[in-house]
Design an enzyme around this catalytic site. Structure first.
Site, short mmCIF file in Angstrom:
data_model
loop_
_atom_site.label_atom_id
_atom_site.label_comp_id
_atom_site.label_asym_id
_atom_site.label_seq_id
_atom_site.Cartn_x
_atom_site.Cartn_y
_atom_site.Cartn_z
N SER A 126 -72.31 -64.18 -28.86
CA SER A 126 -72.18 -62.43 -28.29
C SER A 126 -72.91 -62.96 -26.58
O SER A 126 -73.91 -63.26 -26.60
CB SER A 126 -72.44 -61.74 -29.04
OG SER A 126 -73.02 -60.36 -28.84
N TYR A 151 -80.62 -58.59 -34.31
CA TYR A 151 -79.64 -58.99 -34.00
C TYR A 151 -78.94 -59.93 -32.61
O TYR A 151 -78.32 -61.00 -33.34
CB TYR A 151 -78.43 -58.38 -33.68
CG TYR A 151 -77.28 -58.37 -33.49
CD1 TYR A 151 -76.36 -58.14 -32.72
CD2 TYR A 151 -76.65 -58.91 -34.37
CE1 TYR A 151 -75.13 -59.09 -32.00
CE2 TYR A 151 -75.34 -59.49 -34.02
CZ TYR A 151 -74.79 -59.67 -32.47
OH TYR A 151 -73.15 -59.91 -32.28
N LYS A 155 -78.24 -64.21 -32.84
CA LYS A 155 -77.07 -65.55 -31.95
C LYS A 155 -77.73 -66.35 -31.46
O LYS A 155 -77.26 -67.21 -31.18
CB LYS A 155 -76.51 -64.15 -31.44
CG LYS A 155 -75.51 -63.25 -32.14
CD LYS A 155 -74.93 -63.93 -32.84
CE LYS A 155 -73.48 -63.26 -33.96
NZ LYS A 155 -72.88 -63.78 -34.44
C1 WQD Z 1 -71.14 -49.64 -25.41
C2 WQD Z 1 -71.64 -48.75 -24.89
C3 WQD Z 1 -73.45 -47.76 -25.09
C4 WQD Z 1 -71.28 -45.49 -28.61
C5 WQD Z 1 -72.98 -54.50 -29.44
C6 WQD Z 1 -73.64 -55.70 -29.27
C7 WQD Z 1 -72.45 -56.30 -29.42
C8 WQD Z 1 -71.56 -56.20 -29.59
C9 WQD Z 1 -70.30 -55.24 -29.44
C10 WQD Z 1 -71.01 -57.12 -32.76
C11 WQD Z 1 -73.24 -48.55 -24.19
C12 WQD Z 1 -72.16 -46.63 -25.15
C13 WQD Z 1 -71.45 -46.41 -27.30
C14 WQD Z 1 -71.32 -44.10 -28.37
C15 WQD Z 1 -72.25 -44.40 -25.44
N1 WQD Z 1 -72.09 -56.70 -31.35
N2 WQD Z 1 -71.75 -45.87 -26.33
N3 WQD Z 1 -71.82 -43.73 -27.50
O1 WQD Z 1 -73.91 -52.30 -26.98
O2 WQD Z 1 -72.41 -53.35 -25.47
O3 WQD Z 1 -72.34 -54.20 -27.88
O4 WQD Z 1 -71.91 -54.76 -29.68
O5 WQD Z 1 -70.11 -57.86 -32.24
O6 WQD Z 1 -73.10 -57.89 -29.17
O7 WQD Z 1 -74.48 -55.45 -28.04
O8 WQD Z 1 -71.64 -52.53 -27.54
O9 WQD Z 1 -70.02 -50.06 -28.25
O10 WQD Z 1 -72.17 -50.60 -29.14
O11 WQD Z 1 -71.70 -49.84 -25.97
O12 WQD Z 1 -72.73 -43.83 -24.68
O13 WQD Z 1 -71.42 -43.03 -29.02
O14 WQD Z 1 -71.03 -47.56 -24.43
O15 WQD Z 1 -74.18 -46.66 -24.48
O16 WQD Z 1 -73.21 -48.37 -22.64
P1 WQD Z 1 -72.77 -53.01 -27.21
P2 WQD Z 1 -71.20 -50.88 -27.78
#
Ligand code: WQD
Length: 345
Positions: A126, A151, A155
């Protein structure tokens, strides 16, 4: 026909990868303990490919059970290892559960890869290993920084374990660093099945739009980005899946540059949270009920990929754009509304 073992084959990226492998002539078996997945996605795979994939419901932390699968299938040519817990927030609350599950499972699989002399091993890594990058886009040579969560640490540790393993084993290995996988298979027969309230952006959007969630929060709009919301490299899960097929073909073709090649799997484009929401509203015709809330602890401001190494060496072509990602994610959510039994884990 080359037989590939996919661990976590009943999961989101694992199931999409199995479809792509079958469509490209591979025979596939799966190991998945179904603790966080169901066999519904295997049924979806069968509807798409007309192939019934055998899943061994095995906990990879149990070496004997894992070893038995390799004994029964002595013609496995490659392993793609997806099986792991992946919720950033949960990992912070339950670090030992994450280290035990993600690392013990990996080590047991690698012990079998060694004992049964499996030539090819591909690992689901990741972009989280980059932490908060000093400059973007990130290349595979960008520094790996201290993980922001257990997490992410699993990785990073897994990558180190695999690199050290590859140095003293005949197997050739690949680390695939995913950016943000989203969307659903174009057939809408398989897609993402979040457990509980989704933490990731796109399922939060689609569940809010369909009314499963009353609203959603944009976690911060005061970041140093073009509209104040965080920037990520969203990539269609089908593009991610095809990169796994290409990675195996790259290894079979003996084109690997080292015993442990690393590839960034991102589109090379970054979109902000608010831009993703806008794209969803355009594609779905749904006005999204969201509010702007405080920043989410652990979020980085911005990251997106330099994917040139994968494009050049895997002959990888990105097929889906942001609107395809939103459209397929929305159509999958609509399907789950019609068939709620699909979401039962
Ligand atoms: C993306 C953006 C949130 C939800 C993580 C892991 C990565 C992979 C994907 C597993 C951020 C914003 C989110 C919401 C929001 N994990 N958001 N409101 O954190 O980039 O990556 O998940 O495979 O390894 O690190 O992804 O989709 O959680 O968030 O504003 O209800 O969307 O704050 O800026 P992230 P995400």
């Amino acid at each position: 026909m080359s037989k590939i073992l996919v661990t976590g084959g009943c999961g989101y990226i694992g199931s999409h990868t199995i479809v792509d492998l079958i469509e490209n002539g591979f025979e596939v078996i799966s190991i998945d303990d179904n603790s966080r997945s169901s066999t519904h996605l295997l049924e979806g795979i069968e509807r798409i490919t007309k192939v019934k994939v055998k899943n061994y419901q095995v906990d990879l932390k149990k070496f004997e059970d894992t070893h038995a699968v390799f004994q029964e299938n002595n013609d496995i040519e490659g392993v793609i290892h997806f099986a792991a817990y992946k919720a950033v927030g949960e990992s912070t609350e339950k670090p030992l559960m994450y280290y035990e599950n993600n690392l013990f499972g990996l080590i047991n699989i690698l012990k079998c890869v060694h004992e049964f002399k499996i030539p090819y091993f591909v690992f689901s890594s990741s972009c989280t290993v980059y932490g908060s990058p000093d400059s973007i886009p990130v290349t595979e040579q960008s520094p790996v920084k201290k993980a922001e969560s257990p997490y992410g640490a699993t990785k990073q540790m897994a990558e180190q374990i695999i690199e050290d393993f590859a140095k003293v084993n005949d197997s050739n290995t690949i680390l695939l660093r995913y950016f943000n996988p989203v969307g659903a298979h174009p057939s809408i027969e398989i897609g993402e099945l979040p457990i509980g309230r989704p933490q990731n952006l796109v399922p939060a959007i689609t569940q809010t739009a369909i009314g499963k969630l009353p609203d959603m929060t944009v976690h911060g709009d005061d970041y140093d980005t073009r509209d104040g919301s965080c920037l990520r490299d969203y990539i269609h899960v089908a593009d991610i899946a095809h990169a796994h097929t290409l990675a195996l073909q790259y290894l079979q073709g003996e084109n690997n540059k080292s015993k442990c090649d690393i590839f960034n799997l991102g589109t090379g484009n970054g979109y902000t949270v608010l831009e993703v929401i806008k794209a969803f509203e355009e594609v779905s015709g749904q006005k999204l009920n969201y509010n702007i809330g405080p920043r989410r602890p652990g979020d980085i401001v911005a990251i997106y990929a330099n994917n040139q190494f994968a494009v050049d060496n895997l002959q990888w072509e990105i097929k889906y754009d942001l609107k395809d990602m939103m459209r397929t994610a929305w159509e999958w959510e609509l399907k789950l509304k019609e068939h709620p039994e699909l979401a039962k884990i």
